[in-house]
Design a protein around this motif. Structure first.
Motif, PDB file in Angstrom:
ATOM      1  N   PHE A  43      15.988   8.397 -15.079  1.00 29.18           N
ATOM      2  CA  PHE A  43      16.828   9.178 -14.170  1.00 29.18           C
ATOM      3  C   PHE A  43      16.060   9.544 -12.905  1.00 29.18           C
ATOM      4  O   PHE A  43      14.825   9.536 -12.858  1.00 29.18           O
ATOM      5  CB  PHE A  43      17.350  10.442 -14.857  1.00 29.18           C
ATOM      6  N   TYR A  44      16.850   9.858 -11.866  1.00 22.55           N
ATOM      7  CA  TYR A  44      16.287  10.245 -10.569  1.00 22.55           C
ATOM      8  C   TYR A  44      17.227  11.247  -9.918  1.00 22.55           C
ATOM      9  O   TYR A  44      18.452  11.073  -9.929  1.00 22.55           O
ATOM     10  CB  TYR A  44      16.136   9.023  -9.660  1.00 22.55           C
ATOM     11  N   HIS A  45      16.667  12.325  -9.350  1.00 24.78           N
ATOM     12  CA  HIS A  45      17.444  13.252  -8.542  1.00 24.78           C
ATOM     13  C   HIS A  45      16.519  14.079  -7.658  1.00 24.78           C
ATOM     14  O   HIS A  45      15.297  14.063  -7.836  1.00 24.78           O
ATOM     15  CB  HIS A  45      18.313  14.165  -9.414  1.00 24.78           C
ATOM     16  N   VAL A  46      17.109  14.771  -6.718  1.00 36.09           N
ATOM     17  CA  VAL A  46      16.378  15.667  -5.826  1.00 36.09           C
ATOM     18  C   VAL A  46      16.977  17.062  -5.958  1.00 36.09           C
ATOM     19  O   VAL A  46      18.191  17.245  -5.773  1.00 36.09           O
ATOM     20  CB  VAL A  46      16.456  15.200  -4.357  1.00 36.09           C
ATOM     21  N   VAL A  47      16.152  18.045  -6.303  1.00 38.15           N
ATOM     22  CA  VAL A  47      16.605  19.432  -6.392  1.00 38.15           C
ATOM     23  C   VAL A  47      16.695  19.980  -4.976  1.00 38.15           C
ATOM     24  O   VAL A  47      15.682  20.254  -4.328  1.00 38.15           O
ATOM     25  CB  VAL A  47      15.648  20.273  -7.253  1.00 38.15           C
ATOM     26  N   LYS A  95       7.275  15.129 -10.782  1.00 38.45           N
ATOM     27  CA  LYS A  95       7.874  16.010  -9.784  1.00 38.45           C
ATOM     28  C   LYS A  95       7.004  16.041  -8.538  1.00 38.45           C
ATOM     29  O   LYS A  95       5.767  16.122  -8.633  1.00 38.45           O
ATOM     30  CB  LYS A  95       8.008  17.436 -10.322  1.00 38.45           C
ATOM     31  N   ASP A  96       7.650  15.986  -7.376  1.00 36.94           N
ATOM     32  CA  ASP A  96       6.954  16.099  -6.093  1.00 36.94           C
ATOM     33  C   ASP A  96       7.653  17.141  -5.241  1.00 36.94           C
ATOM     34  O   ASP A  96       8.871  17.062  -5.019  1.00 36.94           O
ATOM     35  CB  ASP A  96       6.950  14.748  -5.368  1.00 36.94           C
ATOM     36  N   LYS A  97       6.873  18.108  -4.762  1.00 39.46           N
ATOM     37  CA  LYS A  97       7.402  19.163  -3.913  1.00 39.46           C
ATOM     38  C   LYS A  97       6.387  19.457  -2.814  1.00 39.46           C
ATOM     39  O   LYS A  97       5.307  19.990  -3.084  1.00 39.46           O
ATOM     40  CB  LYS A  97       7.680  20.429  -4.725  1.00 39.46           C
ATOM     41  N   PHE A 269      20.724  19.819  -8.320  1.00 31.87           N
ATOM     42  CA  PHE A 269      20.801  18.632  -7.468  1.00 31.87           C
ATOM     43  C   PHE A 269      22.230  18.443  -6.969  1.00 31.87           C
ATOM     44  O   PHE A 269      23.189  18.987  -7.538  1.00 31.87           O
ATOM     45  CB  PHE A 269      20.350  17.394  -8.244  1.00 31.87           C
ATOM     46  N   SER A 270      22.389  17.643  -5.895  1.00 34.60           N
ATOM     47  CA  SER A 270      23.727  17.284  -5.413  1.00 34.60           C
ATOM     48  C   SER A 270      24.306  16.128  -6.210  1.00 34.60           C
ATOM     49  O   SER A 270      25.522  16.008  -6.365  1.00 34.60           O
ATOM     50  CB  SER A 270      23.670  16.906  -3.933  1.00 34.60           C
TER      51      SER A 270
END
Length: 282
Positions: A43-47, A95-97, A269-270
């Motif tokens: 899976f992949y998403h952006v918070v 995770k990358d932030k 996430f969107s």
């Protein structure tokens, strides 16, 4: 003041976690006795959304503070006897932030399922129980999991009506305490509900539309008091398809879309994309 700051920071980390998932993953049908099953979920998403409790609406997170999430959830299972499965789950996350990055194991799972009812022309009903172990690293930043010992239980229903397949699943997570610099936080329990109709075009191809609701209760501080604005609700719409090119192998691409008008609390996430593969040795 330092204690309050630590408590707020800890709550913000816990609020970003989502416990929905493999407890009620699969259909009520169990694999044949003596057979293994292997599954991998990618899976992949952006918070990129944060809930504003004051205005009771979702707001955009600035680009520099958004978190990119990529993960894989591996499951290995076996049926020692007819109708009974035992499984181990190994989730891996990246995770990358901004300048922060973490990669590694999340909390591991042990799970078992037993099919109580089912047969040709009959509904299938299966019970499930699981324990989640605090195996993720304490040093990860961003944090990869909440490192609590949790116990889950649920029930899974499945019935076939000609080419229409109906799934209904219900689960409950009893989430235990998390140690923080500000004291213990009792992480709020979760209720998971899934409703999924499927349409079978052929033995090789099915399409589905899942409605997944996760209700998370408020966290409590070390004195047992509920912490305001720590509850969450997640209603997610998930269309997808299941393709079986050969017997025993299934491939499932899917798209997850959270319904913001229903959801509250924490960050989200969107949209999210997923790709699942599982194989049962025939």
């Amino acid at each position: 003041m330092k204690r309050i700051i630590c408590l707020i920071f800890a709550i913000s980390l816990i609020a970003s976690m989502s416990h929905a998932g493999p407890l009620i993953w699969r259909s009520a049908k169990t694999i044949p006795a003596g057979k293994p099953i292997i599954q991998m979920n990618l899976f992949y998403h952006v918070v990129n959304k944060l809930y504003n409790w004051t205005d009771e609406e979702w707001t955009d997170i600035p680009d520099a503070n958004q978190t990119t999430v990529m993960g894989a959830h591996f499951m290995l299972g076996y049926a020692p006897i007819k109708n009974w499965e035992i499984m181990a789950h190994v989730p891996v996350l990246k995770k990358d932030k901004d300048t922060l990055s973490s990669f590694g194991l999340q909390d591991l799972w042990l799970k078992t399922r037993y099919n109580f009812l089912g047969g040709k022309g009959k509904p299938f009903i299966t019970g499930v129980a699981a324990v989640r172990l605090p195996t993720s690293s304490e040093d990860d930043s961003p944090t990869l999991d909440d490192r609590t010992l949790d116990i889950g239980a649920g029930a899974i229903y499945f019935q076939k009506f000609s080419n229409i397949l109906m799934h209904f699943r219900l689960g409950y997570w009893y989430n235990m305490k998390k140690e923080t610099a500000a004291g213990d936080i009792d992480v709020g329990d979760n209720v998971e509900v899934l409703f999924k109709p499927e349409y079978m075009f052929s033995k090789q191809l099915k399409v589905f539309l899942s409605f997944i609701l996760v209700e998370t209760f408020k966290n409590k501080d070390d004195a047992g008091n509920e912490i305001d604005n720590t509850q969450k609700r997640r209603l997610t719409l998930t269309p997808g398809l299941v393709y079986s090119p050969i017997p025993g192998l299934k491939i499932r691409p899917k798209f997850l879309y959270p319904l913001e008008m229903i959801n509250i609390g924490g960050s989200n996430f969107s949209w999210k994309i997923g790709f699942d593969i599982w194989y049962v040795l025939k």
